[in-house]
Each structure stands twice: as C-alpha cells, then as structure tokens.
Scaffold this motif. Structure first.
Motif, PDB file in Angstrom:
ATOM      1  N   ALA A 183     -18.202 -55.114  15.876  1.00  0.00           N
ATOM      2  CA  ALA A 183     -18.215 -55.167  14.419  1.00  0.00           C
ATOM      3  C   ALA A 183     -17.836 -56.543  13.896  1.00  0.00           C
ATOM      4  O   ALA A 183     -18.220 -56.920  12.777  1.00  0.00           O
ATOM      5  N   ALA A 184     -17.115 -57.325  14.701  1.00  0.00           N
ATOM      6  CA  ALA A 184     -16.698 -58.659  14.269  1.00  0.00           C
ATOM      7  C   ALA A 184     -17.847 -59.656  14.262  1.00  0.00           C
ATOM      8  O   ALA A 184     -17.719 -60.737  13.680  1.00  0.00           O
ATOM      9  N   ARG A 185     -18.973 -59.309  14.898  1.00  0.00           N
ATOM     10  CA  ARG A 185     -20.097 -60.248  14.932  1.00  0.00           C
ATOM     11  C   ARG A 185     -21.418 -59.613  14.495  1.00  0.00           C
ATOM     12  O   ARG A 185     -22.435 -60.303  14.414  1.00  0.00           O
ATOM     13  N   ALA A 186     -21.430 -58.315  14.230  1.00  0.00           N
ATOM     14  CA  ALA A 186     -22.651 -57.618  13.837  1.00  0.00           C
ATOM     15  C   ALA A 186     -22.552 -57.156  12.383  1.00  0.00           C
ATOM     16  O   ALA A 186     -21.495 -57.243  11.756  1.00  0.00           O
ATOM     17  N   ALA A 187     -23.670 -56.675  11.836  1.00  0.00           N
ATOM     18  CA  ALA A 187     -23.731 -56.165  10.473  1.00  0.00           C
ATOM     19  C   ALA A 187     -24.201 -54.716  10.497  1.00  0.00           C
ATOM     20  O   ALA A 187     -24.909 -54.295  11.419  1.00  0.00           O
ATOM     21  N   LEU A 188     -23.833 -53.968   9.478  1.00  0.00           N
ATOM     22  CA  LEU A 188     -24.219 -52.561   9.351  1.00  0.00           C
ATOM     23  C   LEU A 188     -24.941 -52.358   8.028  1.00  0.00           C
ATOM     24  O   LEU A 188     -24.433 -52.735   6.974  1.00  0.00           O
ATOM     25  N   PHE A 189     -26.137 -51.770   8.105  1.00  0.00           N
ATOM     26  CA  PHE A 189     -26.920 -51.463   6.912  1.00  0.00           C
ATOM     27  C   PHE A 189     -26.909 -49.957   6.660  1.00  0.00           C
ATOM     28  O   PHE A 189     -27.057 -49.150   7.585  1.00  0.00           O
ATOM     29  N   GLY A 190     -26.752 -49.577   5.392  1.00  0.00           N
ATOM     30  CA  GLY A 190     -26.912 -48.193   4.982  1.00  0.00           C
ATOM     31  C   GLY A 190     -28.341 -47.932   4.537  1.00  0.00           C
ATOM     32  O   GLY A 190     -29.088 -48.870   4.216  1.00  0.00           O
ATOM     33  N   ILE A 191     -28.712 -46.659   4.502  1.00  0.00           N
ATOM     34  CA  ILE A 191     -30.102 -46.284   4.198  1.00  0.00           C
ATOM     35  C   ILE A 191     -30.143 -45.336   3.008  1.00  0.00           C
ATOM     36  O   ILE A 191     -29.623 -44.210   3.066  1.00  0.00           O
ATOM     37  N   GLN A 192     -30.786 -45.787   1.942  1.00  0.00           N
ATOM     38  CA  GLN A 192     -30.987 -44.961   0.755  1.00  0.00           C
ATOM     39  C   GLN A 192     -32.059 -43.913   1.042  1.00  0.00           C
ATOM     40  O   GLN A 192     -33.122 -44.222   1.565  1.00  0.00           O
ATOM     41  N   GLN A 193     -31.777 -42.663   0.676  1.00  0.00           N
ATOM     42  CA  GLN A 193     -32.752 -41.587   0.790  1.00  0.00           C
ATOM     43  C   GLN A 193     -32.910 -40.893  -0.562  1.00  0.00           C
ATOM     44  O   GLN A 193     -32.301 -41.299  -1.546  1.00  0.00           O
ATOM     45  N   GLN A 202     -30.597 -42.403  -6.917  1.00  0.00           N
ATOM     46  CA  GLN A 202     -29.406 -42.960  -7.558  1.00  0.00           C
ATOM     47  C   GLN A 202     -28.140 -42.385  -6.940  1.00  0.00           C
ATOM     48  O   GLN A 202     -27.163 -43.119  -6.687  1.00  0.00           O
ATOM     49  N   ARG A 203     -28.123 -41.092  -6.701  1.00  0.00           N
ATOM     50  CA  ARG A 203     -26.946 -40.484  -6.078  1.00  0.00           C
ATOM     51  C   ARG A 203     -26.731 -41.033  -4.672  1.00  0.00           C
ATOM     52  O   ARG A 203     -25.594 -41.277  -4.252  1.00  0.00           O
ATOM     53  N   SER A 204     -27.811 -41.238  -3.945  1.00  0.00           N
ATOM     54  CA  SER A 204     -27.713 -41.809  -2.605  1.00  0.00           C
ATOM     55  C   SER A 204     -27.142 -43.223  -2.670  1.00  0.00           C
ATOM     56  O   SER A 204     -26.242 -43.588  -1.897  1.00  0.00           O
ATOM     57  N   THR A 205     -27.644 -44.010  -3.603  1.00  0.00           N
ATOM     58  CA  THR A 205     -27.149 -45.378  -3.762  1.00  0.00           C
ATOM     59  C   THR A 205     -25.667 -45.394  -4.098  1.00  0.00           C
ATOM     60  O   THR A 205     -24.889 -46.169  -3.524  1.00  0.00           O
ATOM     61  N   ASP A 206     -25.253 -44.526  -5.002  1.00  0.00           N
ATOM     62  CA  ASP A 206     -23.840 -44.463  -5.386  1.00  0.00           C
ATOM     63  C   ASP A 206     -22.960 -44.144  -4.186  1.00  0.00           C
ATOM     64  O   ASP A 206     -21.882 -44.730  -4.007  1.00  0.00           O
ATOM     65  N   ALA A 207     -23.417 -43.208  -3.353  1.00  0.00           N
ATOM     66  CA  ALA A 207     -22.641 -42.844  -2.172  1.00  0.00           C
ATOM     67  C   ALA A 207     -22.549 -44.003  -1.188  1.00  0.00           C
ATOM     68  O   ALA A 207     -21.486 -44.274  -0.613  1.00  0.00           O
ATOM     69  N   LEU A 208     -23.654 -44.715  -0.988  1.00  0.00           N
ATOM     70  CA  LEU A 208     -23.659 -45.848  -0.068  1.00  0.00           C
ATOM     71  C   LEU A 208     -22.758 -46.972  -0.568  1.00  0.00           C
ATOM     72  O   LEU A 208     -22.033 -47.607   0.221  1.00  0.00           O
ATOM     73  N   LEU A 209     -22.789 -47.231  -1.871  1.00  0.00           N
ATOM     74  CA  LEU A 209     -21.957 -48.295  -2.425  1.00  0.00           C
ATOM     75  C   LEU A 209     -20.476 -47.964  -2.290  1.00  0.00           C
ATOM     76  O   LEU A 209     -19.647 -48.862  -2.065  1.00  0.00           O
ATOM     77  N   GLU A 210     -20.139 -46.706  -2.413  1.00  0.00           N
ATOM     78  CA  GLU A 210     -18.741 -46.300  -2.249  1.00  0.00           C
ATOM     79  C   GLU A 210     -18.274 -46.546  -0.814  1.00  0.00           C
ATOM     80  O   GLU A 210     -17.131 -46.945  -0.587  1.00  0.00           O
ATOM     81  N   ILE A 211     -19.176 -46.334   0.148  1.00  0.00           N
ATOM     82  CA  ILE A 211     -18.834 -46.569   1.557  1.00  0.00           C
ATOM     83  C   ILE A 211     -18.781 -48.062   1.839  1.00  0.00           C
ATOM     84  O   ILE A 211     -17.846 -48.561   2.464  1.00  0.00           O
ATOM     85  N   GLY A 212     -19.801 -48.789   1.405  1.00  0.00           N
ATOM     86  CA  GLY A 212     -19.871 -50.237   1.580  1.00  0.00           C
ATOM     87  C   GLY A 212     -20.603 -50.649   2.837  1.00  0.00           C
ATOM     88  O   GLY A 212     -20.228 -50.267   3.944  1.00  0.00           O
TER      89      GLY A 212
END
Length: 379
Positions: A183-193, A202-212
């Motif tokens: 995790a110190a050298r990689a990135a993590l992407f979330g996926i909007q559904q 919009q609800r999916s985006t809100d949930a992803l933003l809360e997680i970060g």
C-alpha cells in the motif's frame, strides 16, 4: 517519487489533460491501457507494446490467480519481473468475472465462488482475497472488488448489486491497507456502479467518497447497453466523481467511444478490442475499421493507414498482410495487433494535444466524421 499523484495540466470543456505519477513511471492522460490478461498482450513482446506509446498495461486478477497462480508469481518476483514490463500495471479485481462467468460462479455476501473454466476446480474470491492476490502480483493500481451489474437490470436489481459492491469496496479498502508495504507504493481505485440509474450512481459515488480512493472508475458500462446509452450515462456519472482524481471507464472501447468519453471527462480506458480485432483481421484506421480479409485488398499496395507510422504500415502493404491473415500465418496477427495498438496510442495522443491547444471539440468532431463516414470495407 511519491506513491501516487494526479495533476491536470489543461482542460477544454469537460475534457482533461493530465499526468499520473507513480514510482514505476508517469502515465499521460487521457490514456489507453492495452490488455495483457494473462501476463501478455497477445501476439506482442512487451518492448513492442511500450514502443507503441503505452505507459501502462492491464492484467487480470482472476486469470492470473488460476494460471500461473498468485503464490508462484510472488515467488518469481511479481508480475513486472515475470513479463519483463517495468512500467505501471493496473489489475482488474476479478469482479467482471462475477458477471461474465454466469453458471460457473456462486455469489454471496462473503464473495464469489468460482468454478475454474480451466479444470473445474473451485476457488473463492473475497474483497480481501482480491487485494491479497493483487499484492502478490505487485500491482501498481489495484481495483476494488465489485459486482459488475449486468445489463439490462431493473432499478431494484441494480440497487441491490450496487449496495453489495459498496460494502465490498469498504472491505477492499481495509484489505488493501492491511498490506502496508504494498500500500505504501501502490494505488487503490474504487468503482462506481448503479447501471443506467442516476440516483444509484450518485449513491454509489457518495459511498466511495466516504471510503476514499486514489482514483475512481465508472463500472457497469460497455456491457451491452450500446454507444448512445453509455454516453447518456456518462453525462451524469462522470461529473459526480472528484475533479482532482483520475476517472477510469472500464472495458471501453471503440475509437469513437474513447473520444466521446474523453469529451465527458474520462481519463483512462482499457479494452481487448485492438488486440482481439488484430488477431481476427480487423485493422483500425483514421477512415474507419478495415477488414483485411476482404478480397479487394489482395493486390492493394497501400499501407493499412497512410498516416500511420507504425512498423506494419512503414514496412508492409495491405496485400501482404491480407495474404498473411488469409493464410493463418502468426505474423499476420503480430502485424495487425501492432498496428492497432499503435493506432490507439496515436488516437489518444491526438486528443491530448487537442486539449492542450484548446481545440478538442473541433478535433473530436472532425475525427469522428472521418472515422464514421469514410469507412473502408468492413465485411
């Protein structure tokens, strides 16, 4: 160099020109990622893929988990060393197989149980397990584990699917963070559904933003809805995502799809189309797709695309490539794939330049008119 950063250097309307900086290299955006599902872009050497202008490849967690296996990959030094690719690699989490494998999988809150398409063996992938596999592969951009909602889906079905993906997104975040060294050298992407439904997106985006997350993907498109519905969904789905983070449209697509998605603010793409089409005889050109199997090319001494500077177009005629493909020669697949990947990188490069120069809409309209209206024989 920092673990991960994204800088936008120019905008033109919603289109964005930027750079993603990672320890293994810089990714120029908008970017197209060639697909190397099983640690190879079929019919291409890694150095040849890099020579097309590709800054990043995509690999697939599910397929690499089955063969050669994540543990073996880790013992051999990771995916980069294994395939001799020293630039960034993004890996799909395996979530797409949740949808595509159909009868070969059983889904639950815990994760997905797969029946291997290779030998029938049973495997369980959970969000935490997907993160662990991607850690063993040494992935630079890790995708959260999700369910790719099939199309069409009712609002009720899409809502249930999206909510499960958001619970899995939180577990993916926690699982990724637990691998501290990776995790110190990689990135993590979330996926909007959320399928085609604006309220669910919009609800999916809100949930992803809360997680970060470091970046955000638009999932659940290019699954049969067609170009127009895809664009209509992007009209509301893309602007929901953070302006200062990369936006990745998964599994897209055709050259005209790429332009219209960039017009709507997308930064990253992947698709098997240029390599798969190359192996089956379809070349992409600025004047539309060309079916090199067509008899009209048997004595055509022109290159596949007169404006292309790839080795195929510089050294060989349509007649020769026609002969190779019709004869089933391996070189035919190699030359066609190399051309298509080079064309895709040129296509993206032209869009980046147009955004920088403030003429993206004019460029996009002219490129699309030419590509769609002047198609060479496609059958």
């Amino acid at each position: 160099m920092s673990r991960f950063s994204f800088q936008i250097s120019a905008t033109d309307g919603a289109a964005r020109r930027g750079e993603i900086a990672m320890q293994r290299g810089t990714i120029q955006t908008p970017a197209f990622m060639p697909v190397g599902t099983a640690a190879t872009v079929k019919a291409m050497r890694p150095g040849e893929v890099a020579a097309t202008g590709a800054d990043i490849l995509l690999g697939n967690t599910y397929h690499l988990m089955l063969r050669p296996g994540a543990d073996r990959m880790e013992r051999l030094g990771g995916l980069h060393k294994f395939m001799n690719w020293d630039k960034p690699i993004l890996t799909d989490s395996g979530g797409y197989q949740v949808m595509s494998l159909g009868e070969l999988r059983k889904m639950s809150e815990e994760g997905v149980e797969f029946k291997s398409h290779l030998d029938g063996s049973r495997h369980m992938i959970t969000p935490e397990g997907s993160m662990e596999i991607q850690r063993k592969l040494g992935t630079d951009i890790v995708m959260a584990f999700d369910e790719c909602t099939p199309y069409p889906a009712t609002h009720e079905v899409a809502e249930k699917s999206m909510e499960l993906s958001m619970r899995w997104a939180k577990r993916s975040r926690d699982g990724f963070d637990s691998g501290e060294e990776h995790a110190a050298r990689a990135a993590l992407f979330g996926i909007q559904q959320g399928s085609m439904y604006e309220d669910l997106r919009q609800r999916s985006t809100d949930a992803l933003l809360e997680i970060g997350f470091d970046g955000y993907a638009v999932g659940g498109l290019a699954v049969g809805e067609g170009h127009e519905k895809m664009c209509a969904t992007l009209d509301f789905a893309a602007p929901m995502l953070p302006h200062d983070k990369p936006r990745y449209l998964m599994g897209v697509g055709k050259p005209d799809d790429l332009i219209e998605a960039v017009r709507r603010g997308i930064d990253m793409f992947d698709c098997v189309l240029p390599s798969r089409s190359g192996r089956t005889g379809q070349a992409f050109t600025r004047d539309g797709p060309l079916n090199i199997r067509n008899a009209r090319f048997a004595e055509d001494e022109a290159p596949l695309d007169a404006e292309c500077s790839c080795p195929t177009c510089a050294e060989f005629s349509r007649a020769y490539v026609h002969h190779l493909v019709r004869s089933g020669e391996i070189l035919g697949a190699m030359l066609m794939t190399g051309h298509n990947l080079h064309f895709y990188q040129d296509w993206m490069r032209a869009m980046r330049e147009a955004i920088e120069e403030g003429r993206f809409d004019a460029h996009a309209d002219a490129a699309l008119e030419r590509y769609r209206a002047r198609k060479i024989a496609t059958s």
